[in-house]
Design a protein around this motif. Structure first.
Motif, PDB file in Angstrom:
ATOM      1  N   GLN A 192       0.821  -1.209   0.000  1.00  0.00           N
ATOM      2  CA  GLN A 192       0.000   0.000   0.000  1.00  0.00           C
ATOM      3  C   GLN A 192       0.853   1.255   0.000  1.00  0.00           C
ATOM      4  N   LEU A 193       0.250   2.313  -0.535  1.00  0.00           N
ATOM      5  CA  LEU A 193       0.737   3.680  -0.349  1.00  0.00           C
ATOM      6  C   LEU A 193      -0.355   4.419   0.415  1.00  0.00           C
ATOM      7  N   LEU A 194       0.036   5.334   1.272  1.00  0.00           N
ATOM      8  CA  LEU A 194      -0.929   6.147   2.009  1.00  0.00           C
ATOM      9  C   LEU A 194      -0.535   7.610   1.848  1.00  0.00           C
ATOM     10  N   LEU A 195      -1.434   8.377   1.241  1.00  0.00           N
ATOM     11  CA  LEU A 195      -1.202   9.802   1.014  1.00  0.00           C
ATOM     12  C   LEU A 195      -2.252  10.623   1.751  1.00  0.00           C
ATOM     13  N   LYS A 196      -1.868  11.821   2.152  1.00  0.00           N
ATOM     14  CA  LYS A 196      -2.784  12.670   2.915  1.00  0.00           C
ATOM     15  C   LYS A 196      -3.882  13.276   2.047  1.00  0.00           C
ATOM     16  N   SER A 197      -3.582  13.526   0.771  1.00  0.00           N
ATOM     17  CA  SER A 197      -4.568  14.191  -0.090  1.00  0.00           C
ATOM     18  C   SER A 197      -4.878  13.337  -1.303  1.00  0.00           C
ATOM     19  N   LEU A 198      -6.045  13.594  -1.912  1.00  0.00           N
ATOM     20  CA  LEU A 198      -6.416  12.899  -3.140  1.00  0.00           C
ATOM     21  C   LEU A 198      -5.453  13.256  -4.266  1.00  0.00           C
ATOM     22  N   GLU A 199      -5.035  14.509  -4.311  1.00  0.00           N
ATOM     23  CA  GLU A 199      -4.104  14.933  -5.351  1.00  0.00           C
ATOM     24  C   GLU A 199      -2.785  14.176  -5.248  1.00  0.00           C
ATOM     25  N   GLY A 200      -2.288  14.034  -4.031  1.00  0.00           N
ATOM     26  CA  GLY A 200      -1.053  13.295  -3.839  1.00  0.00           C
ATOM     27  C   GLY A 200      -1.192  11.831  -4.217  1.00  0.00           C
ATOM     28  N   ALA A 201      -2.344  11.228  -3.899  1.00  0.00           N
ATOM     29  CA  ALA A 201      -2.568   9.826  -4.237  1.00  0.00           C
ATOM     30  C   ALA A 201      -2.638   9.644  -5.748  1.00  0.00           C
ATOM     31  N   GLU A 202      -3.330  10.546  -6.450  1.00  0.00           N
ATOM     32  CA  GLU A 202      -3.427  10.434  -7.900  1.00  0.00           C
ATOM     33  C   GLU A 202      -2.068  10.625  -8.561  1.00  0.00           C
ATOM     34  N   ALA A 203      -1.256  11.524  -8.009  1.00  0.00           N
ATOM     35  CA  ALA A 203       0.085  11.728  -8.561  1.00  0.00           C
ATOM     36  C   ALA A 203       0.937  10.467  -8.378  1.00  0.00           C
ATOM     37  N   GLU A 208       7.203   3.282 -12.607  1.00  0.00           N
ATOM     38  CA  GLU A 208       8.157   3.511 -11.511  1.00  0.00           C
ATOM     39  C   GLU A 208       7.981   2.446 -10.423  1.00  0.00           C
ATOM     40  N   ASP A 209       9.047   2.190  -9.695  1.00  0.00           N
ATOM     41  CA  ASP A 209       9.061   1.120  -8.686  1.00  0.00           C
ATOM     42  C   ASP A 209       8.170   1.475  -7.495  1.00  0.00           C
ATOM     43  N   PHE A 210       7.295   0.552  -7.113  1.00  0.00           N
ATOM     44  CA  PHE A 210       6.367   0.772  -6.012  1.00  0.00           C
ATOM     45  C   PHE A 210       7.127   1.045  -4.712  1.00  0.00           C
ATOM     46  N   GLY A 211       8.148   0.260  -4.458  1.00  0.00           N
ATOM     47  CA  GLY A 211       8.899   0.422  -3.217  1.00  0.00           C
ATOM     48  C   GLY A 211       9.573   1.767  -3.100  1.00  0.00           C
ATOM     49  N   ARG A 212      10.119   2.262  -4.215  1.00  0.00           N
ATOM     50  CA  ARG A 212      10.776   3.563  -4.177  1.00  0.00           C
ATOM     51  C   ARG A 212       9.769   4.672  -3.938  1.00  0.00           C
ATOM     52  N   ILE A 213       8.602   4.577  -4.598  1.00  0.00           N
ATOM     53  CA  ILE A 213       7.566   5.588  -4.384  1.00  0.00           C
ATOM     54  C   ILE A 213       7.102   5.555  -2.933  1.00  0.00           C
ATOM     55  N   SER A 214       6.972   4.365  -2.385  1.00  0.00           N
ATOM     56  CA  SER A 214       6.558   4.239  -0.983  1.00  0.00           C
ATOM     57  C   SER A 214       7.518   4.987  -0.069  1.00  0.00           C
ATOM     58  N   VAL A 215       8.802   4.761  -0.253  1.00  0.00           N
ATOM     59  CA  VAL A 215       9.805   5.409   0.598  1.00  0.00           C
ATOM     60  C   VAL A 215       9.753   6.929   0.440  1.00  0.00           C
ATOM     61  N   VAL A 224       7.115   9.010  -0.749  1.00  0.00           N
ATOM     62  CA  VAL A 224       5.929   9.828  -0.520  1.00  0.00           C
ATOM     63  C   VAL A 224       4.905   9.223   0.431  1.00  0.00           C
ATOM     64  N   SER A 225       4.951   7.940   0.695  1.00  0.00           N
ATOM     65  CA  SER A 225       3.892   7.326   1.501  1.00  0.00           C
ATOM     66  C   SER A 225       3.993   7.752   2.956  1.00  0.00           C
ATOM     67  N   GLN A 226       2.836   7.919   3.580  1.00  0.00           N
ATOM     68  CA  GLN A 226       2.755   8.268   5.000  1.00  0.00           C
ATOM     69  C   GLN A 226       2.451   7.044   5.870  1.00  0.00           C
ATOM     70  N   ALA A 227       2.406   5.866   5.275  1.00  0.00           N
ATOM     71  CA  ALA A 227       2.080   4.652   6.027  1.00  0.00           C
ATOM     72  C   ALA A 227       3.225   4.282   6.965  1.00  0.00           C
ATOM     73  N   PRO A 228       2.921   3.640   8.086  1.00  0.00           N
ATOM     74  CA  PRO A 228       3.985   3.229   9.019  1.00  0.00           C
ATOM     75  C   PRO A 228       4.999   2.289   8.384  1.00  0.00           C
ATOM     76  N   ASN A 229       4.571   1.539   7.354  1.00  0.00           N
ATOM     77  CA  ASN A 229       5.474   0.582   6.725  1.00  0.00           C
ATOM     78  C   ASN A 229       6.086   1.124   5.436  1.00  0.00           C
ATOM     79  N   ALA A 230       6.092   2.445   5.290  1.00  0.00           N
ATOM     80  CA  ALA A 230       6.582   3.048   4.050  1.00  0.00           C
ATOM     81  C   ALA A 230       8.020   2.658   3.745  1.00  0.00           C
ATOM     82  N   GLU A 231       8.863   2.620   4.758  1.00  0.00           N
ATOM     83  CA  GLU A 231      10.278   2.286   4.557  1.00  0.00           C
ATOM     84  C   GLU A 231      10.452   0.833   4.134  1.00  0.00           C
ATOM     85  N   ASN A 232       9.430   0.025   4.356  1.00  0.00           N
ATOM     86  CA  ASN A 232       9.477  -1.387   3.966  1.00  0.00           C
ATOM     87  C   ASN A 232       8.770  -1.612   2.630  1.00  0.00           C
ATOM     88  N   GLY A 233       8.672  -0.572   1.838  1.00  0.00           N
ATOM     89  CA  GLY A 233       8.053  -0.694   0.533  1.00  0.00           C
ATOM     90  C   GLY A 233       6.555  -0.814   0.566  1.00  0.00           C
TER      91      GLY A 233
END
Length: 281
Positions: free
Chosen positions: A136-147, A156-163, A165-174
């Protein structure tokens, strides 16, 4: 100390309440010749729980007192073979006691194959709900999620995007969530995930935390569990249970050998542990 008192101390006692016999009022247990006092227990409770000893509920205090006595039993039994000193710091103390316990008790016996086979067969009869391997990715705004989803669409690599921009607790773990069981998430998230095909990415899904983008890597439909997974789980679960029971029986035998006397009247809480149980009504 009078002769009668000496005579009572000469007998191995497990399950006694407080006896006079010259023992100080702060002594709560005696393991062989070693006395455990109130201050030692209070320090142990604080070291394990990270809170003041006054805050520890009686069931937890009873269990941790048993743990402390177990450790002293193992140390006392080991001293009959060689000089053994266990440290005071809780983590180092536990490690030292585990090492001594292996030395005194030997290896844990293997689990009988019949027990393994029976438990595997029992679990294979159970129907497991659907599961999905999700990131998962977790973004604060709809605009950020759509981007973020647009970046995924460009490959683009999901794991890199997670690290990044994601706000999820597991963002550093992809954004790795592992296997999610159907019916365990809030309904909106659960429905979004289990409507997806493996290898697809969701539209932004709103929740109180923000906007989620899910990627489903694999879906395991409802049905019988996989035998390989069940065998691993059964061996792990039964091994842990057998090891605990083996250690408990060994410590109980060592306690009978070295002698444990409880002084429950010296405790500030109602003790509910293994030691000091009285067989008589």
């Amino acid at each position: 100390m009078d002769a009668a008192c000496l005579a009572r101390w000469s007998v191995v006692v497990i399950g006694a309440t407080a006896l006079a016999c010259g023992v100080g009022e702060t002594v709560i247990a005696k393991v062989g010749d070693h006395e455990i006092d109130v201050e030692s227990l209070q320090a142990y409770l604080e070291g394990i729980t990270g809170t003041g000893w006054q805050e520890v509920e009686r069931r937890v205090a009873s269990r941790l007192l048993d743990q402390l006595i177990d450790q002293e039993v193992v140390a006392a039994a080991a001293q009959e073979r060689r000089e053994s000193v266990i440290p005071e710091e809780p983590a180092a103390r536990s490690a030292a006691v585990r090492s001594l316990l292996r030395e005194l008790c030997g290896p844990v016996p293997p689990i009988p194959q019949e027990i393994l086979d029976d438990e595997i067969a029992r679990r294979l009869e159970q129907v497991q709900p659907a599961r999905a391997h999700v990131r998962q990715l977790l973004l604060k705004s709809l605009e950020g999620a759509e981007a973020a989803r647009e970046r995924l669409g460009r490959g683009e690599d999901f794991g890199r995007i997670s690290v990044e921009v994601s706000q999820a607790p597991n963002a550093e773990n992809g954004g790795e969530l592992g296997y999610v069981v159907q019916g365990t998430l809030p309904p909106d998230l659960d429905e979004a995930i289990f409507a997806m095909e493996p290898g697809t990415t969701s539209q932004p899904v709103p929740s109180p935390a923000g906007y989620h983008i899910f990627q489903v890597l694999e879906v395991i439909p409802e049905g019988p569990p996989r035998r390989a997974e069940i065998e691993l789980a059964v061996r792990r679960d039964l091994s842990e249970g057998f090891a605990r029971e083996f250690a408990r029986e060994c410590v109980d035998g060592l306690a009978a050998m070295v002698g444990v006397t409880m002084f429950r009247d010296h405790l500030w809480f109602q003790y509910e542990g293994r030691y000091g149980r009285e067989d008589e009504p």
